[in-house]
Design a protein around this motif. Sequence first.
Motif, mmCIF file in Angstrom:
data_model
loop_
_atom_site.group_PDB
_atom_site.id
_atom_site.type_symbol
_atom_site.label_atom_id
_atom_site.label_comp_id
_atom_site.label_asym_id
_atom_site.label_seq_id
_atom_site.Cartn_x
_atom_site.Cartn_y
_atom_site.Cartn_z
ATOM 1 N N GLY A 86 0.850 -1.194 0.000
ATOM 2 C CA GLY A 86 0.000 0.000 0.000
ATOM 3 C C GLY A 86 0.877 1.232 0.000
ATOM 4 N N ARG A 87 0.439 2.284 -0.688
ATOM 5 C CA ARG A 87 1.273 3.473 -0.775
ATOM 6 C C ARG A 87 0.420 4.725 -0.623
ATOM 7 N N ILE A 88 0.951 5.711 0.091
ATOM 8 C CA ILE A 88 0.287 7.013 0.182
ATOM 9 C C ILE A 88 1.297 8.084 -0.196
ATOM 10 N N ALA A 89 0.878 9.002 -1.058
ATOM 11 C CA ALA A 89 1.765 10.060 -1.513
ATOM 12 C C ALA A 89 1.515 11.338 -0.718
ATOM 13 N N GLN A 90 2.327 12.327 -1.005
ATOM 14 C CA GLN A 90 2.282 13.596 -0.281
ATOM 15 C C GLN A 90 0.987 14.368 -0.542
ATOM 16 N N ASP A 91 0.611 14.439 -1.814
ATOM 17 C CA ASP A 91 -0.558 15.209 -2.207
ATOM 18 C C ASP A 91 -1.832 14.440 -1.860
ATOM 19 N N PRO A 92 -2.710 15.033 -1.031
ATOM 20 C CA PRO A 92 -3.936 14.329 -0.650
ATOM 21 C C PRO A 92 -4.782 13.922 -1.857
ATOM 22 N N GLY A 93 -4.550 14.568 -3.010
ATOM 23 C CA GLY A 93 -5.325 14.217 -4.189
ATOM 24 C C GLY A 93 -4.895 12.913 -4.826
ATOM 25 N N ASP A 94 -3.714 12.435 -4.480
ATOM 26 C CA ASP A 94 -3.139 11.319 -5.213
ATOM 27 C C ASP A 94 -3.629 9.937 -4.783
ATOM 28 N N SER A 95 -3.963 9.800 -3.515
ATOM 29 C CA SER A 95 -4.196 8.452 -2.996
ATOM 30 C C SER A 95 -5.662 8.112 -2.816
ATOM 31 N N THR A 96 -6.537 9.063 -3.176
ATOM 32 C CA THR A 96 -7.968 8.798 -3.136
ATOM 33 C C THR A 96 -8.558 9.281 -4.456
ATOM 34 N N CYS A 97 -9.801 8.910 -4.702
ATOM 35 C CA CYS A 97 -10.437 9.356 -5.933
ATOM 36 C C CYS A 97 -11.451 10.439 -5.601
ATOM 37 N N ALA A 98 -11.125 11.678 -5.952
ATOM 38 C CA ALA A 98 -11.885 12.841 -5.505
ATOM 39 C C ALA A 98 -13.343 12.819 -5.948
ATOM 40 N N ALA A 99 -13.584 12.386 -7.182
ATOM 41 C CA ALA A 99 -14.931 12.483 -7.735
ATOM 42 C C ALA A 99 -15.846 11.370 -7.235
ATOM 43 N N MET A 100 -15.279 10.431 -6.488
ATOM 44 C CA MET A 100 -16.104 9.325 -5.999
ATOM 45 C C MET A 100 -16.333 9.477 -4.500
ATOM 46 N N THR A 101 -17.333 8.762 -3.984
ATOM 47 C CA THR A 101 -17.717 8.939 -2.585
ATOM 48 C C THR A 101 -16.766 8.176 -1.663
ATOM 49 N N ILE A 102 -16.865 8.485 -0.380
ATOM 50 C CA ILE A 102 -16.040 7.799 0.616
ATOM 51 C C ILE A 102 -16.276 6.298 0.527
ATOM 52 N N GLU A 103 -17.562 5.900 0.464
ATOM 53 C CA GLU A 103 -17.852 4.459 0.460
ATOM 54 C C GLU A 103 -17.365 3.793 -0.832
ATOM 55 N N GLU A 104 -17.425 4.523 -1.942
ATOM 56 C CA GLU A 104 -16.914 3.945 -3.192
ATOM 57 C C GLU A 104 -15.398 3.769 -3.129
ATOM 58 N N ASN A 105 -14.724 4.766 -2.556
ATOM 59 C CA ASN A 105 -13.271 4.653 -2.391
ATOM 60 C C ASN A 105 -12.918 3.457 -1.510
ATOM 61 N N LEU A 106 -13.645 3.310 -0.411
ATOM 62 C CA LEU A 106 -13.341 2.199 0.497
ATOM 63 C C LEU A 106 -13.658 0.855 -0.152
ATOM 64 N N ALA A 107 -14.744 0.827 -0.937
ATOM 65 C CA ALA A 107 -15.103 -0.428 -1.610
ATOM 66 C C ALA A 107 -14.013 -0.840 -2.599
ATOM 67 N N MET A 108 -13.428 0.163 -3.275
ATOM 68 C CA MET A 108 -12.341 -0.160 -4.212
ATOM 69 C C MET A 108 -11.124 -0.670 -3.452
ATOM 70 N N ALA A 109 -10.872 -0.041 -2.297
ATOM 71 C CA ALA A 109 -9.701 -0.435 -1.505
ATOM 72 C C ALA A 109 -9.886 -1.817 -0.897
ATOM 73 N N GLU A 110 -11.132 -2.143 -0.565
ATOM 74 C CA GLU A 110 -11.406 -3.439 0.043
ATOM 75 C C GLU A 110 -11.094 -4.594 -0.901
ATOM 76 N N ARG A 111 -11.152 -4.335 -2.197
ATOM 77 C CA ARG A 111 -10.878 -5.387 -3.188
ATOM 78 C C ARG A 111 -9.429 -5.348 -3.646
ATOM 79 N N ARG A 112 -8.579 -4.701 -2.880
ATOM 80 C CA ARG A 112 -7.154 -4.627 -3.221
ATOM 81 C C ARG A 112 -6.626 -5.982 -3.678
#
Lengths: 267, 298
Positions: A86-112
């Motif tokens: 797993g990786r997190i970058a400096q810019d908060p925009g880089d490691s999440t998907c801005a246009a999608m919801t919190i739950e959609e982001n987590l759902a994508m991460a859950e299927r890592r």
Amino acid sequence: MTPLLELAGVTKRFHAGTPSEAVALRNITLTLAAGDFVTVIGSNGAGKSTLLKTIAGMIAPDAGTISFDGRDITHLPVYRRAATIGRIAQDPGDSTCAAMTIEENLAMAERRGMPRGLRRAVTQTARARFVAALAPIGLGLESRLGIRVVALSGGQRQALALLMATLAGARLLLLDEHLAALDPRTADIVMDLTARVVAERALTTLMVTHKMQDAIRFGNRLIMMHAGAIILDVRDDAKAALTVEALVTRFHEVGSEMTEDRVLLTT
Amino acid sequence: MAQFQALVLNMFEQGFLFAFLGLGVLITFRFFRFPDLTAEGSYPLGGAVAAALLVEGIDPFLASFAAAGAGAVAGTITALIHTKLRINNIIAGIIAMTALYSINLRVMGKANVPLLNTPTVFSETVDGLNRFGFNLHDNVYTTIPIALVLLVAAAVLLVWFFATDLGLAVRATGQNETMIASLGVDTDRTKMVGLALSNAFIAFSGALVAQNHGFADIGMGIGILVTGAAAVLIGEAIFGDRTVAWWVLAAICGTVIYRLLVALALRVGLQPVDLRLVTAVLLLLALTVPRWRVRVLK
Ligand SMILES: Nc1ncnc2c1ncn2[C@@H]1O[C@H](COP(=O)(O)OP(=O)(O)OP(=O)(O)O)[C@@H](O)[C@H]1O
Ligand SMILES: [Mg+2]
């Protein structure tokens, strides 16, 4: 016991053979045992980000090998390493998907690292899991599952990114100045959260930071990079004995001498 | 009054048929954030495949779905050119569009295939219903509900797909490729899925329009991407930007409104040759008006 991560002779040059050639990684040899929490410091351009990106697979080294859990992963693309890294970058925009919801982001991460098919991504049971995962962070995100990430503050986004990086499967966590864009108070909150998550999940971690106090306070091992090389590698008691002054002095020394040798700091 | 009625009927008929194009363009233009020029070739490809099969006596529904399948193949090829050969996505679209021009001519055998005496999905549905005792005719009053039913099915399919694990990965590929790759997604594959789906919708639109207009023509795709983009942008300018379902609805309504504006332009005395100019002005308005609205609200 095989180490979790092993870099042997890893070298990376940018613009090789041109006047703008930059040696970002110089014959790096580095071994991380499972559970190591390593803080990484070094001046601008030292090669810290390149090191993490090379481990993640975003940059292909010119020479050397990288193995993960005994397996050679040097030539695997990012997506085939992602199941365990797993990786997190400096810019908060880089490691999440801005246009999608919190739950959609987590759902994508859950299927890592898992196959993705035509299963509904955000189900009621998934929501319950997300609430349970978000509640301990204490930022109130658990009641805002349906809002888009673009509406979150930088700190909230990095906290979410941290959760996404660690929610499923990852054994190695790469943090590239993930607090740098946050105000001091928020940075402290997310740093505490980071330490907690790393401890809870026994994650092997590489954390790049420009904050000397954090580098000394967190983790069991500290490395300093300069001009593409690791010039300092201390752990456990020696690390606990480090002071900000000692590190700053060391910084200034290498600034003038350009040493390539690995020096062990003695206190 | 009769004129007004004709205007409204035409708006819904053409709007619903072109809305499939709007949905296809929505996927690339909005989700993937690039104008996929494959559309200029896959839209007439849909018309060409449907026409060639209809002339051979193939069932119109089968012919239309085959057209959609051909569009999916075209989109897949653009994706492969982009991902495997590492060619910029716009250039990849231009290459596909160029190749498709010749392919479409080959498929049709000539530049224009009339479909006046072949059954269409519309005539076929009307005939089918009449067998159950209805007394319907194949005209604008039946075309509108038939197109609407197909459109609702397509919209539901899209909204459902973009809520699945794969659908989320496809959306994220367009928004933040580095991030979704770092979660283990092969973005070459998700780009392929997105482009295939987009061009399937676009080709399906071409197939329906050809059947409705009574011919497939090699030139029917010229400027079609801009038409689709205008529809998507008009929808977004009016509806704003919220959920996927909302975007889909906006694209459909945007297409209908676009058709209305075009019809109105003709009504106030502009000639068909002026339509591209009208489209260009509409595009500009759709892109700039939302900004004014924000400023006024502030
Ligand atoms: N994509 C790139 N193209 C060309 N040169 C690069 C690239 N990425 C890094 N470099 C060069 O490689 C060297 C190491 O850069 P890197 O980003 O790894 O440094 P860093 O230690 O992360 O610095 P910072 O503290 O500023 O983030 C620098 O000389 C930089 O200019
Ligand atoms: Mg860096």
